[in-house]
Design a protein around this motif. Sequence first.
Motif, mmCIF file in Angstrom:
data_model
loop_
_atom_site.group_PDB
_atom_site.id
_atom_site.type_symbol
_atom_site.label_atom_id
_atom_site.label_comp_id
_atom_site.label_asym_id
_atom_site.label_seq_id
_atom_site.Cartn_x
_atom_site.Cartn_y
_atom_site.Cartn_z
ATOM 1 N N SER A 32 0.930 -1.077 0.154
ATOM 2 C CA SER A 32 0.220 -0.104 0.074
ATOM 3 C C SER A 32 1.064 1.238 0.150
ATOM 4 C CB SER A 32 -0.919 -0.121 1.212
ATOM 5 O OG SER A 32 -1.854 1.216 1.338
ATOM 6 N N TRP A 86 2.484 1.774 -3.363
ATOM 7 C CA TRP A 86 1.633 2.121 -4.506
ATOM 8 C C TRP A 86 1.088 3.808 -4.325
ATOM 9 C CZ3 TRP A 86 0.714 0.257 -9.072
ATOM 10 C CH2 TRP A 86 -0.389 0.787 -9.655
ATOM 11 N N THR A 87 0.982 4.029 -2.961
ATOM 12 C CA THR A 87 0.935 5.339 -2.473
ATOM 13 C C THR A 87 1.856 6.177 -3.149
ATOM 14 O OG1 THR A 87 -0.539 4.684 -0.754
ATOM 15 C CG2 THR A 87 0.449 7.014 -0.648
ATOM 16 N N SER A 126 1.664 6.680 -6.811
ATOM 17 C CA SER A 126 0.722 7.879 -7.105
ATOM 18 C C SER A 126 1.179 9.248 -6.835
ATOM 19 C CB SER A 126 -0.620 7.522 -6.304
ATOM 20 O OG SER A 126 -1.206 6.308 -6.513
ATOM 21 N N ARG A 159 -4.630 -0.320 -13.457
ATOM 22 C CA ARG A 159 -3.617 -1.322 -12.545
ATOM 23 C C ARG A 159 -4.081 -1.302 -11.161
ATOM 24 N NH1 ARG A 159 -1.468 -5.786 -14.053
ATOM 25 N NH2 ARG A 159 0.837 -6.247 -12.796
ATOM 26 N N GLY A 160 -4.339 -0.037 -10.742
ATOM 27 C CA GLY A 160 -4.638 -0.013 -9.325
ATOM 28 C C GLY A 160 -5.905 -0.855 -8.948
ATOM 29 N N GLY A 198 -5.843 -4.107 -6.357
ATOM 30 C CA GLY A 198 -6.430 -3.781 -5.361
ATOM 31 C C GLY A 198 -7.264 -5.207 -5.161
#
Length: 653
Positions: free
Chosen positions: A95, A98-99, A102, A132-133, A137
């Motif tokens: 997580s 991925w953040t 972004s 992709r997210g 997810g």
Amino acid sequence: MSENERDAVGAERVGTGWHTIALLILAALGIVVLVALNVTLGEANRQRDRALKLQTHSYEVMILSASLTGTIAHAEASLGRYVISADKDLGQAYSADWTLASQQLSRLDRITKDSPEQQALIAKLQRAMAERGDELGAVALNTLYKRNDQALALFYKARLGPARAEIDRLLDEIGAQERRVLADRTGLAMKSVKRSSGVASALSIFGILLAAGAVALGWLTVTALGQRAVARAEAAAERGRAAELEEAVERASEVLLAQESKLRQVQKMQAVGQLTGGIAHDFNNMLAVVLGGLELAKRQVATDPAAARRHIDNATEGANRAAALTRQLLAFSREEALRSEPIEPVTLVRGMSDLLDRTLGDTIEVTVDASAGETWLVRSDPHQLENAVLNLAVNARDAMEGRGKLTITTAGVTLAENAVGTCAAGDYVALSVADTGCGMTPELLERVFEPFFTTKPAGKGTGLGLSQVFAFVRQADGEVGLKSVVGEGTTVTLYLPRYIADAPSEEATAQAAPEPVENRALDILVVEDDPRVLAATMGALEELGHRPVACNDPLEAPAALDRLGRVDLIVSDVLMPGQTGPEMIAGLLRGHPETAVLFVTGYAGDAGGEAEFGRHHVLRKPFTLATLERAVAAAASAPVLRTDTPIDSIAAE
């Protein structure tokens, strides 16, 4: 003063005036040249600064796009480890990564506002990242809710998804476009510098040497500064990429080392899962033999003692078969480090016959053919070799769709250098597993040992079996041979180096010879929390002529030992409520160091040894009266052990 002298003085004055005028003109020209040089150099500096600013901006775009690629890869790697291990820390790592990706995308969007072409690519990249997210997810959500099979299937599907390919393509295109822009900007800057330098050179022709030197120095300075700035920016970018690559390699190495043992255990437990149905069926059959034999013996013990003894013998045989099956399954499924030892592959494979029969089912005919080299040894980890054979057998069963003939062959062979793969010349034990299945095409043969490659449907296989077999054989300095014909079957051959043990010396043989054990009545403290096992153990010891005293709580053992004053032997279970056996013994022996100890456990099967229990003797459950007699005698006659340090407690039995 004569007229001629006056004319000479006038001429000199006129010449001096012209010299002065010339000097003034030259001075003025020098000033003009200096001003022109100053203006020219100023413009060159402005062009250089602008070029450096644009270059820095381009490098920032390229570095940020490369960093975004690395962050996405690291996030997906963390998610993959999270799916396999279900470790929440890994889920949080995914997580966070991925953040960060972004945030990097937002930063990339901001710094490319001045480029419509880049903005168009960024818009596509944002859509691909969103898609992709959503895919990743879904994988993370299924893992969070313990739907690991579905999560694993989604993860493997997502690995080849179009969104990831689109992200990589867009990032590559952004970097390539920025490199083209950088090249154009650098070219324009160098042309501007060159043009300014040319003007300064032309002015230096009409100026003084100082101006000419200043022009030359300015030109050299401008050129050097521009080249130095470009070199510094490129070096900084290279250092950044090298550091990122080094960190990525270190992280990947750490992850691989941490996951290696987990992958081996996953493969073992998957194989154990294949055994479950057959184990339950055979165990019920064995229990039926035991219960039926005991019931018939009870009925006939008074009327027909001979028949009752036969029924008891049958029940005993069924119980022994169940115990052997349990020991084999526990030893196979145990997670431990590789421990190499001399192995006779033929004996090992024959000992796996029950496991293979229960795993493959009645519709698979299993044949073990041991021809040449039957007594040859190899040095390897026996459980890993069992796991490799079982993986190959399960793959063969699937290739035959549950019906066919499986042949396991062992033979001694002598290979030349590089005769099979990169193996060295010498003697090898060739262990082959052949099936009559569908076979494989040459394209599949080239990929069967790749990790995670599988031809099975999603959720039906991990693709780790053959890669684990390959890694195990390579670790044993061996090679794997593979032959397959479509429609006829496949043969996988493990070539393991032959091991020749050193002949034992006479001294070692004499030391290994068992000493006779004195059988005498002993005072024994028995510590066991299960009342049935406690009663059975007490009865067995009394039958052997000993004087046992029962204790059903390890916390009460010190008081019981104090009441008895002295005992010859303590027989203790390993795991009990409140305190483990090793912990209890560590405390008791501080006050009674001369007391012998015998641990009784039903967990580890034939695995492990006395080293796990503070070097005390260990008796495995279930045991016969004769086994108990030998264990008690051996423990009572063993040298007294010092216990200066506490014994590690054992977490599970």
